[in-house]
Scaffold this active site. Structure first.
Site, PDB file in Angstrom:
ATOM      1  N   THR A  48       0.831  -1.207   0.000  1.00  0.00           N
ATOM      2  CA  THR A  48       0.000   0.000   0.000  1.00  0.00           C
ATOM      3  C   THR A  48       0.865   1.256   0.000  1.00  0.00           C
ATOM      4  O   THR A  48       0.610   2.211  -0.745  1.00  0.00           O
ATOM      5  CB  THR A  48      -0.910   0.014   1.234  1.00  0.00           C
ATOM      6  OG1 THR A  48      -1.661  -1.192   1.280  1.00  0.00           O
ATOM      7  CG2 THR A  48      -1.862   1.193   1.203  1.00  0.00           C
ATOM      8  N   THR A  49       1.924   1.252   0.825  1.00  0.00           N
ATOM      9  CA  THR A  49       2.817   2.404   0.913  1.00  0.00           C
ATOM     10  C   THR A  49       3.554   2.638  -0.399  1.00  0.00           C
ATOM     11  O   THR A  49       3.954   3.756  -0.708  1.00  0.00           O
ATOM     12  CB  THR A  49       3.831   2.210   2.065  1.00  0.00           C
ATOM     13  OG1 THR A  49       3.096   1.926   3.260  1.00  0.00           O
ATOM     14  CG2 THR A  49       4.700   3.427   2.280  1.00  0.00           C
ATOM     15  N   LYS A 167      -0.386  -9.490   8.662  1.00  0.00           N
ATOM     16  CA  LYS A 167      -0.095  -8.099   8.987  1.00  0.00           C
ATOM     17  C   LYS A 167      -1.397  -7.497   9.476  1.00  0.00           C
ATOM     18  O   LYS A 167      -2.362  -7.365   8.724  1.00  0.00           O
ATOM     19  CB  LYS A 167       0.427  -7.347   7.755  1.00  0.00           C
ATOM     20  CG  LYS A 167       0.638  -5.854   8.015  1.00  0.00           C
ATOM     21  CD  LYS A 167       1.030  -5.104   6.746  1.00  0.00           C
ATOM     22  CE  LYS A 167       1.130  -3.597   7.000  1.00  0.00           C
ATOM     23  NZ  LYS A 167       1.444  -2.845   5.772  1.00  0.00           N
ATOM     24  N   ILE A 208       5.677  -4.163  10.157  1.00  0.00           N
ATOM     25  CA  ILE A 208       5.794  -3.717   8.769  1.00  0.00           C
ATOM     26  C   ILE A 208       5.558  -2.223   8.811  1.00  0.00           C
ATOM     27  O   ILE A 208       4.433  -1.752   8.964  1.00  0.00           O
ATOM     28  CB  ILE A 208       4.806  -4.453   7.852  1.00  0.00           C
ATOM     29  CG1 ILE A 208       5.188  -5.935   7.787  1.00  0.00           C
ATOM     30  CG2 ILE A 208       4.818  -3.839   6.446  1.00  0.00           C
ATOM     31  CD1 ILE A 208       4.276  -6.783   6.921  1.00  0.00           C
TER      32      ILE A 208
END
Length: 299
Positions: A48-49, A167, A208
């Site tokens: 996503t980042t 996660k 993460i």
């Protein structure tokens, strides 16, 4: 069943740098080398980042290839992003990551289409069965609109051998405790920097991190203090030290603030995003500058 060599520890959800609208793979390579230098255990390309939702499949694959190539002769593992709201697309990306040499894959829950829990189970079963490398589930309901429930996570872990962890970015410490008590071999990774310390203290096996794009040395030290040295006092000190930046990096949608902070710190050559993401407001940019002045960003 416990997967051999699961990807755990201090892990960085990498940003994806752009230059004149295209991937800046040279800068990307240097960012990965910096992560290796400062004791990070694993990197996550195109999560996503990494703005994976707006990358083409070609770009997505290029990022994985670079990550694997740079980490090849180091101890840093690659947990490649391979998620999609289309099961077939997720399978394609997972197979590519495996063939490319990634150590494991991170697979976000399908976004927008809001599958049922049975749909989520069948999605992950299909992706995991398509590859042999380990798969980490990724639950982030605030971004995807669907929550991977505890019972579904446990069902996937118990029934599918190469699904080894999750996660957790739901913000629920109670859920982390429940998962840890229900499946001691399940690898739980914190998906929210602000609660890295409590998640690790409650049985998490890794983080993460978004913040580690900026401060990999600090995130690595915090994580290793808990997981390797069991030094809770030092880890708590680091968690408190990082609180202000952890908060600031989510003043707007991720990865808007982290890329701005990296640009201000000289880690990114240009400040570029893929629409519909745009640069932070002038007010938030000043706020980030003020918070950054409290930290030493190592090169």
């Amino acid at each position: 069943m416990q997967v051999k060599n699961p990807v755990e520890g201090a892990m960085t959800a990498l940003v994806t740098p752009f230059k004149n609208g295209v991937l800046d793979l040279e800068n990307y390579e240097s960012l990965i080398k910096r992560q290796i230098k400062h004791d990070i255990d694993a990197i996550i390309p195109v999560g996503t980042t990494g703005e994976s939702a707006t990358l083409s499949h070609k770009e997505h694959k290029e990022c994985i290839e670079v990550a694997v190539s740079v980490c090849k002769n180091s101890n840093v593992k690659v947990l490649a992003g391979a998620g999609s709201n289309s099961t077939q697309e997720a399978i394609e990306l997972a197979k590519f990551a495996q063939d490319c040499g990634a150590d494991a894959i991170l697979c976000v829950t399908p976004y927008y289409n809001k599958p049922t829990q049975e749909g989520l189970f069948q999605h992950y079963k299909a992706v995991a069965n398509a590859v042999e490398i380990p798969l980490m589930l990724y639950n982030v309901p605030g971004r995807t609109g669907v929550n991977l429930e505890t019972k579904t996570i446990l069902r996937l872990f118990n029934e599918i051998p190469n699904i080894y962890g999750v996660k957790e970015a739901s913000g629920s410490i109670e859920k982390v405790i429940d998962l840890n008590m229900s499946a001691k071999d399940l690898s739980i990774a914190s998906g929210e920097d602000a609660i890295n310390y409590p998640i690790l203290s409650c049985g998490g096996r890794g983080v993460i991190s978004v913040t580690s794009n900026l401060l990999p040395n600090k995130i690595a030290e915090l994580t290793h203090a808990l997981l390797q040295s069991h030094n809770y006092e030092r880890a708590r000190e680091l968690n408190n030290e990082l609180y202000a930046i952890n908060k600031a990096l989510f003043v707007e949608s991720n990865p808007i603030p982290i890329k701005a902070a990296m640009y201000l710190s000289g880690l990114l050559e240009t400040l570029e995003y893929r629409l519909p993401l745009v640069a932070p407001s002038a007010e938030n940019l000043k706020y980030l500058e003020r918070i950054l002045s409290q930290y030493e960003v190592v090169q």
